[in-house]
Structures are given as C-alpha cells and as structure tokens.
Motif scaffolding. Sequence first.
Motif: not given
Length: 583
Positions: A288-292, A447-451
């Motif tokens: 839910h929040t992008y973290r590089p 990781y997860g569907t965010g790929i």
Amino acid sequence: MPLLQIDGGGFTLDGQPFRLLSGGMHYFRTHPEQWADRLRKARLMGLNTVETYVPWNLHQPRPDSFSLDGGLDLPRFLDLAAAEGLHVLLRPGPYICAEWEGGGLPSWLLAEPDIRLRSRDPRFLAAVDDYFDRLLTPLQPYLASRGGPVLAVQVENEYGAYGDDTAYLEHIAASLRRSGADVPLFTCDQPADLERGALPGVLATANFGSRSGDGLAALRAHQPKGPLMCTEFWIGWFDRWGTHHVVRDPGHAARELDELLSTGASVNFYMFHGGTNFGFTNGANDKHTYRPTVTSYDYDSPLDEAGDPTEKFTAFRDVIAKYASVPDASVPPPGPKLARRTVSLTESAALLPQAAVFGTAVEAHRPLTMEELEQDFGFVLYETSLPLKGSALLEIEQVRDRAQVFVDGQPVGVLERENHEHALAFTVPRAGSTLTVLVENQGRVNYGTGIHDRKGLLGKVLLDGAELAGWTSRPLPLSDLEGLPFTPAAAAPVGPAFHRGVFDVTDPADTFLHLDGWTKGNAWVNGFALGRYWSRGPQRSLYVPAPVLRPGTNEVVVLELHAAHRARTAELRPTPDLGPTEE
C-alpha cells in the motif's frame, strides 16, 4: 562430486547421512575478483555448501540476449566453490525476490500490457522455458549428477506467498527437468504458506528466523517424512530508505541456530555474505506504500559488506562446531582498507543539457514507460510544451517512482510515489515554455502482486484538467558515462549534474565513499556503478571494492539530482556508515 539423495530418513551423500550447512552468497552482489575470498571464508566458518539465486533480469536483459560472463560468470563461481570443497544449492527462479529489482524478472516481460507474471500465462511460460534452456544447458557439467558441485535446484521461490496454482509449479519443475536439471528439486516457503507453495513429489523446505521448533513442526506436519531444512534462516534483515539500519544480536541469533541444529535439521543462512545492490539493482516493497531498498545488502551477516568477519561469524562457528567438524584455523582478519582521504570534484556536466549523450528521444502522444522504451534501469526524461502562461496545476496519474519537474530548465517541485504525490502547482513564465519531467526508477517491486511494476509516467498527465499531449520520452539508462563533456566549474550547475574528481592510489584496497553534504543521486568509481545515495539515510556510505581501483589515478563521478555539496568534495574512509540502529 557425490550425489545428494533424499529418503524418508533424511539426506544422504555418497550413501552416508548428510546435513547441509549452507550460507547464502549471491555472486551478482559481489565483485567477481572477490568470490574466492568469500567462498574460502564460508568454509572456514564450518559451512559445507553455499547457496545462490540466479538473477534472470541480468543474465537475459533482452529476449534475444543472454550473458554468462564477467560479473555474471556463474560457471566460474561454481568452479571456485568446487575448488574450495563446497557444494552448491542453485535457486534460478524464475522469480527470486531477494530484495532485487523486480524479484529478478526481466523488465521486458512488462512490455506486454496485460501479462500475468508467475502464472500459466503462455507468454510468461514461454519466456521461462527459454531462460531455463539458455541457463541450464551450459550449467549441466556443474550438476552433481555429472560430477559438479550443484547438489539441488529450487523450484520457483516462496510461491505460496503469491499464489496456489500447483499446475504452474508443475510446469516450472518440468521445464527445469527438460533443461537438464536431474538433481533433486526443492521448494521453500514460510511455514504458513507451505500448503499453497508445495509441489507433490518435490522436497518442501521452510523459511524462518526464529522459533525454529514451531517452523520445523509446521514443516513436519506438511511433510511427515524426509529431511527437515530451513532454506532461509534469517539471521539479519535488509534496510529501506528513511528508516534505521536493522541489526540482530549475535548471541540471540546463535542461540536460535543452536535450537535449529539440535533437531538434526539442515540450514542455509540468509545471508552468509549479503554484498551490495550495485548500480540500480535494488528492489522495493509495496504494501500500500512504496518502499525502496537501500544500496547496501550487508544484511548484518557473518561476513559484512566488505567481506570481513563479524561477531556472528565467530558465534555461528562456535555453534556449528557442536554438530560438525570445522576447520582448525583462526578467524580471518579484516581485509586492508585505504587510508582516509578527501577527493575534490572539480569538474561538472549538467544532466539536462547533455541528455542526448545517453539516449534518443522518442515522440508519442503520451509519455512512454521504461518498458515501452526497452529500458531496464535508470531514468526517463519527458518533455512537452506548455500552451499557456500563468498559474498552472500539473496532475500525473501515476509517478513511478520519483519525478523532478522543471519549467524552462528551472526546478519547480518533486512528486514521490512513496508519499502518494500526484499534483504540483507552479507558474508558467510564457506560452510555449518547456515542461521537463525527470523520472527515476527507484527499484521495481520484488514481492507480492506489485511485481507488475512498470516505470516512468503512467496514465494521464493533465494541466489544469486538460490532458497534455505531444511528448518526447528519452531513456537515460546511465550504463555508460563516456561522452560526458566535463568542464572545470567554479560553481555547481543548476539542476541535476554530474561532478567528477580524481585521486591517486598506490596499493588498491577496499574503501567506502562518504557523500556527507550531498542530497541524492548515484556514484561511480572508474566507471563502476557503486549505487544510490540519499541524505535521508539510513545508509550514508557506498562500498568501493578493491578490484574497482587501480594503481595510479582513479576517477569518482557523482550524479547529484539536487544540491551538490557546497565544497563539492567526497571522502574515502576505511569504515562504512550504514546508519543508526533502533534502540
């Protein structure tokens, strides 16, 4: 090399009971001239095996291109492991997670707008089959069945945390077999995901970092017979920008290891030696929040980022010695380091005026994504004309991942995906002013569907509610800095700029580049991409491997995206600064 066998009682090797004492070391995160040193230290800690992922995106950067040389010379890495008397666990994916850019999946897959990764989408499976064939055909001599060091090969990676399609896993396993992987196969999953990620007839293993008894009990409940193994025994963790540096107490980690080994289980440390996300290769998370993720992958491992033994090295070796023989040798000393010195960056080259050095602008009605531009890493430079002067509101549907906005070359603001920012107000000085948007790919989600993480400007771009059209999109991969016209500059240029300096070395040794007073960007030494820096921390230095340096004159180049250090100096120091830890 003897063959690994799996039966109801556990592992055997050459007919004798065998326990895997393994440690993770990713060849692609370590300079190839340092592989032998790290492998020797693995053996000295008492390990009999090393584990490595294989990054599909580096080995096959384009569908018709495949590489197994230089820093990707996996056959050489396997030869060095064998020469050290170490076995190998190979984890080729296709998905690897690893906090690596896109989880190792090549960006060109995402040029298909509706592709479904890690699924039975025929386009994905065809690409996987081709990848395995290209990778495993030349690796067949390195399989234990042919006398090589590779004892076993992993099927996918923690698939149970992503899906539950057994037919997909069956295809991956069959593809590995068709490509010549005739050694034992295995899967790995976190205990709660074992049922979803397992494949009948293939050894299941578990991943955890504490409460070994619970994790192994879950594995035994799922798999009543056969070896117990923790494929990822998490003895540290990774860092992300804007938080603290994560560490784990060596004594506590050693006690957890003792509990694990007391059960008779096999283990693979994640990580034995973490290494570095050189260049633009770090991944990111998006829950839910992008973290590089940061550049360093030190991981608080038994060997630190520079390959020096830490407290965990000694603590773990003492535990291993209770269950297996360890070499009768002292703990290796830290490697040599350069003496501290200051480097003046006296020459500069502004990025925006020199953008054509790096890529050709492509015209289109809308901004094109990195994937449409056949670009993996780096930046994209977007430009269009603004129709009217005066106050304006710019709205961008999706920023992937960080956009610096300029009007006629002057900075007017930044939009960050991490902060869910989409709109920016500014004043347009004249009709026909040029809108420039420099977008940084800060790392594809791993990781997860965010790929399914396409980069650049996605969706509509509006100015005062009307869609802007007539764009140019210029890829800036920054894979080669040759051709940049550096000139002496009394003052730093306005906006993003490269800054260059030189320093002399007599005897090359490891060092750490500290960029105190700089804001955000990337750094190179002798053309080798060290990675990203960012004043928000926690990481405040970049590892410079000794093999990158040369006797005589060496070059540092810093791309500063915002404000350069007032004196435009950097420091080389013998120690890193990975940031404050959590109290």
